[in-house]
Motif scaffolding. Structure first.
Motif, PDB file in Angstrom:
ATOM      1  N   GLU A  87      -6.695   0.531   1.881  1.00 23.03           N
ATOM      2  CA  GLU A  87      -6.273   0.092   3.184  1.00 23.03           C
ATOM      3  C   GLU A  87      -7.137  -0.930   3.953  1.00 23.03           C
ATOM      4  O   GLU A  87      -8.265  -0.424   4.375  1.00 23.03           O
ATOM      5  CB  GLU A  87      -5.808   1.277   3.905  1.00 23.03           C
ATOM      6  CG  GLU A  87      -4.407   1.997   3.277  1.00 23.03           C
ATOM      7  CD  GLU A  87      -3.381   1.031   3.299  1.00 23.03           C
ATOM      8  OE1 GLU A  87      -3.196   0.368   4.283  1.00 23.03           O
ATOM      9  OE2 GLU A  87      -2.708   1.210   2.527  1.00 23.03           O
ATOM     10  N   THR A 158      -2.291   1.845  11.500  1.00 23.50           N
ATOM     11  CA  THR A 158      -2.669   1.733  10.086  1.00 23.50           C
ATOM     12  C   THR A 158      -2.388   3.204   9.482  1.00 23.50           C
ATOM     13  O   THR A 158      -2.397   3.215   8.182  1.00 23.50           O
ATOM     14  CB  THR A 158      -4.206   1.255   9.943  1.00 23.50           C
ATOM     15  OG1 THR A 158      -4.925   2.531  10.390  1.00 23.50           O
ATOM     16  CG2 THR A 158      -4.340   0.092  10.530  1.00 23.50           C
ATOM     17  N   MET A 160      -4.449   5.695   8.716  1.00 27.88           N
ATOM     18  CA  MET A 160      -5.278   5.842   7.857  1.00 27.88           C
ATOM     19  C   MET A 160      -5.594   7.386   7.627  1.00 27.88           C
ATOM     20  O   MET A 160      -6.102   7.604   6.364  1.00 27.88           O
ATOM     21  CB  MET A 160      -6.550   5.213   8.295  1.00 27.88           C
ATOM     22  CG  MET A 160      -7.450   5.746   9.546  1.00 27.88           C
ATOM     23  SD  MET A 160      -9.080   4.615   9.845  1.00 27.88           S
ATOM     24  CE  MET A 160      -9.493   5.678  11.316  1.00 27.88           C
ATOM     25  N   LYS A 163      -3.159   8.585   5.005  1.00 28.64           N
ATOM     26  CA  LYS A 163      -3.559   8.302   3.619  1.00 28.64           C
ATOM     27  C   LYS A 163      -4.798   8.983   3.238  1.00 28.64           C
ATOM     28  O   LYS A 163      -4.952   8.997   2.014  1.00 28.64           O
ATOM     29  CB  LYS A 163      -3.733   6.582   3.678  1.00 28.64           C
ATOM     30  CG  LYS A 163      -2.359   5.772   3.785  1.00 28.64           C
ATOM     31  CD  LYS A 163      -2.879   4.264   4.168  1.00 28.64           C
ATOM     32  CE  LYS A 163      -1.479   3.625   4.081  1.00 28.64           C
ATOM     33  NZ  LYS A 163      -0.897   3.716   5.677  1.00 28.64           N
TER      34      LYS A 163
END
Length: 232
Positions: A87, A158, A160, A163
């Motif tokens: 990412e 995002t 994050m 992920k």
């Protein structure tokens, strides 16, 4: 030589900025946030698994409970782990946060040096006078506010954390949901840093106003003198 009042005010500004540097240095080494989420094996109907990520600026801890297996703990370096997720926005935003914090420290150091210089001398209205302090301390405050915004955006927009958990589950895929993030001490200390930077500005503003008033009082007898007297 500067007056005692000026010396005390500029030393007070230097002290406030020095404390802010210490606060920022400590916050960069402590926890900034905790992210929790529920975890389910891919395809499973029921699961009570969970994952907890503790974020610092440079390192983090990942604790998984039945996500997808029984307890597992992993320490990781933030930037390399984010690169592993693939990412790019997360990597860029986190790197930007680190760069802005470094700039905050640089601006604060400049503010301290200018304050100390003004406490022992009388520079003109240049970048080495109150103007320089206004610029440096204002930049510190503005950049720190930007850090607060970017860090939250990186965690919430995002995604994050989600992920990161998914790539850390090994060969068994897992689905995550109900993600929630709680800000920790390190994040709130940045707010304290911002406040201290503004305090440094307020102290110098007090000096600036007092100096301006003093100059006006010295000019007033001349302004109020009769025109006949001023002609001689």
């Amino acid at each position: 030589m500067p007056s005692t009042t000026k010396t005390l005010l500029f030393l007070s500004s230097a002290l406030a900025t020095s404390i802010s540097v210490g606060v920022l240095g400590y916050c960069m080494s402590t926890q900034w946030a905790e992210t929790t989420m529920e975890c389910t094996r891919s395809g499973a109907i029921f699961s009570n698994g969970s994952a907890l990520i503790t974020w610092k600026l440079f390192v983090g801890d990942l604790n998984r409970d039945y996500c997808p297996f029984f307890g597992y703990e992993e320490k990781f370096e933030v930037i390399p782990k984010l690169v592993e997720t693939g990412e790019v926005p997360s990597v860029v935003l986190h790197a930007l946060v680190l760069c802005l914090l470094a700039l905050c420290l640089l601006c604060s150091a400049s503010s301290i040096l200018i304050s100390l210089y003004n406490s022992v001398s009388n520079p003109y209205e240049t970048y080495m006078g109150p103007i320089g302090l206004y610029v440096c301390s204002s930049l510190s405050a503005c950049l720190s506010v930007l850090v607060l915004i970017l860090f939250v955006v990186n965690l919430t927009v995002t995604r994050m954390a989600e992920k990161l958990v998914k790539i850390s589950t090994g060969i068994t895929p897992a689905d995550v949901r109900n993600e929630s993030t709680k800000m920790m001490l390190g994040y709130y200390l940045v707010i304290l840093y911002t406040v201290l930077s503004l305090v440094a500005i307020a102290v110098i503003y007090m000096y600036d106003q007092a100096a301006y008033t003093h100059r006006r009082e010295q000019q007033r007898p001349t302004e109020d003198a009769p025109k006949e007297i001023m002609m001689y």
